[in-house]
Design an enzyme around this catalytic site. Structure first.
Site, PDB file in Angstrom:
ATOM      1  N   HIS A 144      91.753  65.270  41.125  1.00  0.00           N
ATOM      2  CA  HIS A 144      91.789  64.584  39.843  1.00  0.00           C
ATOM      3  C   HIS A 144      93.172  64.705  39.197  1.00  0.00           C
ATOM      4  CE1 HIS A 144      89.770  62.868  36.374  1.00  0.00           C
ATOM      5  NE2 HIS A 144      90.691  63.516  35.703  1.00  0.00           N
ATOM      6  N   ARG A 187      87.647  49.592  42.011  1.00  0.00           N
ATOM      7  CA  ARG A 187      86.597  50.594  42.254  1.00  0.00           C
ATOM      8  C   ARG A 187      85.427  50.312  41.311  1.00  0.00           C
ATOM      9  NH1 ARG A 187      91.341  54.517  42.911  1.00  0.00           N
ATOM     10  NH2 ARG A 187      90.965  55.596  44.866  1.00  0.00           N
ATOM     11  N   GLU A 202      87.775  54.613  56.383  1.00  0.00           N
ATOM     12  CA  GLU A 202      87.847  55.950  55.774  1.00  0.00           C
ATOM     13  C   GLU A 202      87.257  56.993  56.712  1.00  0.00           C
ATOM     14  OE1 GLU A 202      87.245  55.534  51.197  1.00  0.00           O
ATOM     15  OE2 GLU A 202      85.643  54.404  52.165  1.00  0.00           O
ATOM     16  N   ASP A 244      90.058  59.465  51.957  1.00  0.00           N
ATOM     17  CA  ASP A 244      88.926  59.927  52.754  1.00  0.00           C
ATOM     18  C   ASP A 244      89.276  60.007  54.233  1.00  0.00           C
ATOM     19  OD1 ASP A 244      86.738  60.611  51.052  1.00  0.00           O
ATOM     20  OD2 ASP A 244      86.624  58.517  50.460  1.00  0.00           O
ATOM     21  N   ARG A 286      88.676  67.062  50.167  1.00  0.00           N
ATOM     22  CA  ARG A 286      89.793  66.574  49.363  1.00  0.00           C
ATOM     23  C   ARG A 286      89.832  67.171  47.973  1.00  0.00           C
ATOM     24  NH1 ARG A 286      88.244  60.201  48.383  1.00  0.00           N
ATOM     25  NH2 ARG A 286      89.478  60.295  46.494  1.00  0.00           N
ATOM     26  N   CYS A 332      94.854  51.372  50.661  1.00  0.00           N
ATOM     27  CA  CYS A 332      94.592  51.485  49.226  1.00  0.00           C
ATOM     28  C   CYS A 332      94.363  52.939  48.817  1.00  0.00           C
ATOM     29  CB  CYS A 332      93.397  50.627  48.824  1.00  0.00           C
ATOM     30  SG  CYS A 332      91.875  51.112  49.645  1.00  0.00           S
TER      31      CYS A 332
HETATM   32  C1  PEP Z   1      90.207  56.452  49.770  1.00  0.00           C
HETATM   33  O1  PEP Z   1      89.307  57.178  50.187  1.00  0.00           O
HETATM   34  O2  PEP Z   1      91.391  56.489  50.187  1.00  0.00           O
HETATM   35  C2  PEP Z   1      89.933  55.470  48.708  1.00  0.00           C
HETATM   36  C3  PEP Z   1      90.829  54.566  48.370  1.00  0.00           C
HETATM   37  O3  PEP Z   1      88.750  55.561  48.060  1.00  0.00           O
HETATM   38  P1  PEP Z   1      88.406  56.695  46.955  1.00  0.00           P
HETATM   39  O4  PEP Z   1      89.666  57.452  46.674  1.00  0.00           O
HETATM   40  O5  PEP Z   1      87.876  55.969  45.783  1.00  0.00           O
HETATM   41  O6  PEP Z   1      87.378  57.508  47.687  1.00  0.00           O
HETATM   42 MG    MG Z   2      87.271  56.769  49.652  1.00  0.00          MG
END
Ligand code: PEP
Ligand code: MG
Length: 596
Positions: A183, A285, A452, A476, A486, A523
């Site tokens: 975060h 998102r 992912e 991910d 993560r 992304c």
């Molecule tokens: C990711 O996992 O890289 C992604 C873009 O999705 P999120 O961070 O929302 O899990």
């Molecule tokens: Mg993700």
């Protein structure tokens, strides 16, 4: 002394550190001899003080933060809690203890209620801590206040702490916990604050230590020389110049276009993203819109939200991700089960397959929103929605529109928005076929999947047989490739998208995309790391999507390399033996290219 952590972005900061106070210790439960009425008078003053303070902070912050803080101020003034405190004082509890117990009791109640109410439990904890701090005459927890700019040192930052960060004062962040996708890191990137997370030894930094924070190398220099200071200040000035540079389309030095897109969680950030040069949205998102919802949102509610976002990007492309529930993004209406390993559980497309109607509704809402924004019908027309197949015979006011025919058109006029829809956490061909065929059935024109889960990269050639595009979620993908949570600081060093294993998977997807002549985006947060962004392009990635604040740095870095150079940097990165070695080798070669 040089402390090492994981840098977020490549900014630098120079200044004194200030620590975030540790949470207050739990008050002891020894009987008190103090007079209950005198103690209650003290508590009364503390309650009023904290409520006023929270309201004042809210008024200063405005927006959503103000709502949160006003709600907290109300908690401090809740007469039921005050009564409860009084009863406990009568039982010879100390003032601190009575406050602690009364708030803890209400907190447990909220937790039992679940859903939205349970999420307010931590807000109640924060109020309780503030009141106890006032009673003890010590600093309240949360971001410290200072008249002059400082670098904030914390164990980690909670969302409530970050809502109110005063960016004229907090010029850098150092946290003990957290990885590059935590975060704190996401916040730092979105607000362009230089940050280093997962810093061993951060807890030993005394307040006022004058440091140089260099996110590019992930180091905190606690004894900078005059030369170190001059170098850091020059880097800060150079970065400010990049941020002020004119906006242009993302492109390599040889003119190869690499569209730079924005990651957004609601339409609120759309204007700023466009102002920073976003050429569209690469990741919308949608689950962020419904994190507080206890029931699945209706089609009508969703159409309204999506329309708002799409209208902001007319003439551009918007890639929408269907609801990504699970682990770090819990949606109680999609998966309320307690799971031993939520990151490996019923999440993303798996949760949607288990609740197909929710997915059907969302795809329907997206197709309708696209149809409405693209002028298939007047704006004010009522939306008729019963089932997904309604899209073929949508009625808007008096007008009956053959939506299917309109959708089949491949022309994309400049006054329309191009909507692409993708599914999260897709593992293989079967998931892809399921999602893409359902999306097409419900009127979505361009349907793709996110990479992912590492298995998707391995079978990318099969996936491209059906998907229109793949977008790589490196956050991910890294977590699953390295088997490193993560959200966990202790394994943050493994949660590094520079790892050659992650980059090789990206390369596999890039090759499969090129063979199929289909686009491959990134992304995840990796796209926001300027030099890594160049490597990703060298691996076959065709678009990059990131927090808008990162666009300027990435645009500038791309313009310094040709495609051939990007491919050379990619070769160097994938043959390195560790993430650190890849980063170092690419940094070195890139600097040599710049000189040559
Ligand atoms: C990711 O996992 O890289 C992604 C873009 O999705 P999120 O961070 O929302 O899990
Ligand atoms: Mg993700």
């Amino acid at each position: 002394m040089l402390l090492q952590g994981v840098g977020v972005g490549r900014g630098s900061a120079v200044g004194p550190t200030l620590r975030m106070p540790e949470p207050l210790a739990e008050p002891t439960d020894e009987p008190s001899d103090a007079s209950p009425s005198a103690e209650f008078a003290r508590i009364h003053e503390a309650l009023a003080h904290v409520a006023a303070d929270l309201e004042a902070r809210g008024a200063a912050a405005g927006g959503e933060a103000q709502d949160v803080l006003n709600a907290q101020a109300l908690m401090a003034q809740d007469p039921t809690i005050a009564d409860d405190i009084q009863v406990r004082l009568g039982d010879r509890k100390s003032a601190d203890r009575a406050v602690y117990e009364a708030f803890a009791g209400f907190r447990d109640l909220l937790l039992q209620m679940g859903g939205y109410m349970a999420e307010r439990a931590t807000d109640l904890d924060d109020v309780s801590q503030r009141i106890i701090a006032r009673l003890r005459g010590v600093q309240a927890p949360g971001v410290p206040e200072s008249e002059t700019p400082f670098i904030l040192v914390a164990h980690d930052l909670a969302p409530a702490d970050t809502a109110l960060l005063d960016l004229t004062k907090v010029i850098g962040l150092i946290t003990r916990e957290g990885g590059p996708t935590s975060h704190t890191a996401i916040l730092a990137r979105s607000k362009s604050i230089p940050a280093i997370v997962g810093v061993g030894g951060a807890e030993e930094l005394a307040d006022g230590t004058f440091v140089v924070l260099d996110a590019g190398s992930g180091t905190v220099n606690t004894q900078p020389t005059d030369d170190d200071l001059a170098e850091a200040r020059a880097a800060i000035a150079a970065r400010a110049a990049v941020a002020a540079a004119p906006l242009s389309a993302g492109a390599l030095a040889d003119g190869t276009l690499v569209p730079l897109l924005a990651n957004l969680g609601s339409a609120d950030g759309a204007e700023e993203a466009v102002a920073l040069g976003a050429e569209g949205v690469g990741l919308f998102r949608t689950e962020f819109l419904f994190l507080d919802a206890t029931e699945a949102p209706s089609v009508e509610t969703q159409v309204a939200e999506y329309e708002r976002m799409l209208r902001a990007f007319v003439g551009k492309k918007v890639v929408v991700r269907v609801l990504d529930a699970g682990a770090d993004k819990p949606l109680s209406f999609l998966n309320d089960e307690k799971e031993e390993n939520p990151a490996l559980g019923l999440r993303g497309i798996r949760a949607l397959r288990a609740s197909e109607q929710i997915l059907r509704d969302q795809l329907t809402a997206l197709a309708i929103a696209e149809a409405r924004v693209n002028g298939f019908a007047p704006d004010t027309a009522p939306v008729q929605v019963q089932a997904a197949s309604d899209l073929g015979s949508l009625e808007f006011g008096d007008e009956k529109v053959d939506a299917a025919e309109a959708l089949a058109s491949s022309e994309q006029p400049a006054n329309t928005v191009e909507v692409w829809v993708m599914a999260p956490m897709v593992a293989d061909y079967d998931d892809t076929e399921y999602f893409v065929s359902l999306a097409r059935e419900l009127g979505v024109r361009v349907a793709g999947v996110m990479a992912e889960v590492p298995s998707l990269a391995v079978v990318a050639d099969q996936v491209f047989d059906i998907a229109d595009f793949v977008s790589i979620g490196t956050n991910d993908l890294t977590q699953y490739t390295l088997a490193a949570d993560r959200l966990l600081g202790s394994v943050a060093n493994l949660q590094d998208p520079w790892h050659p294993a992650v980059l090789r998977l990206v390369g596999m997807i890039g090759r499969a995309g090129r063979d199929a002549s289909k686009p491959v985006g990134v992304c995840g947060e990796a796209a926001a790391d300027p030099l890594l962004a160049v490597v990703l392009v060298g691996l076959g990635v065709t678009t990059l999507s990131m927090t808008p604040a990162a666009l300027a740095d990435v645009r500038a870095e791309l313009s310094r390399h040709t495609l051939a150079e990007a491919q050379e940097l990619a070769r160097v990165a994938v043959t390195a033996t560790s993430a650190a070695a890849a980063r170092q080798a690419v940094t070195r070669l890139s600097a040599a290219n710049a000189v040559g």
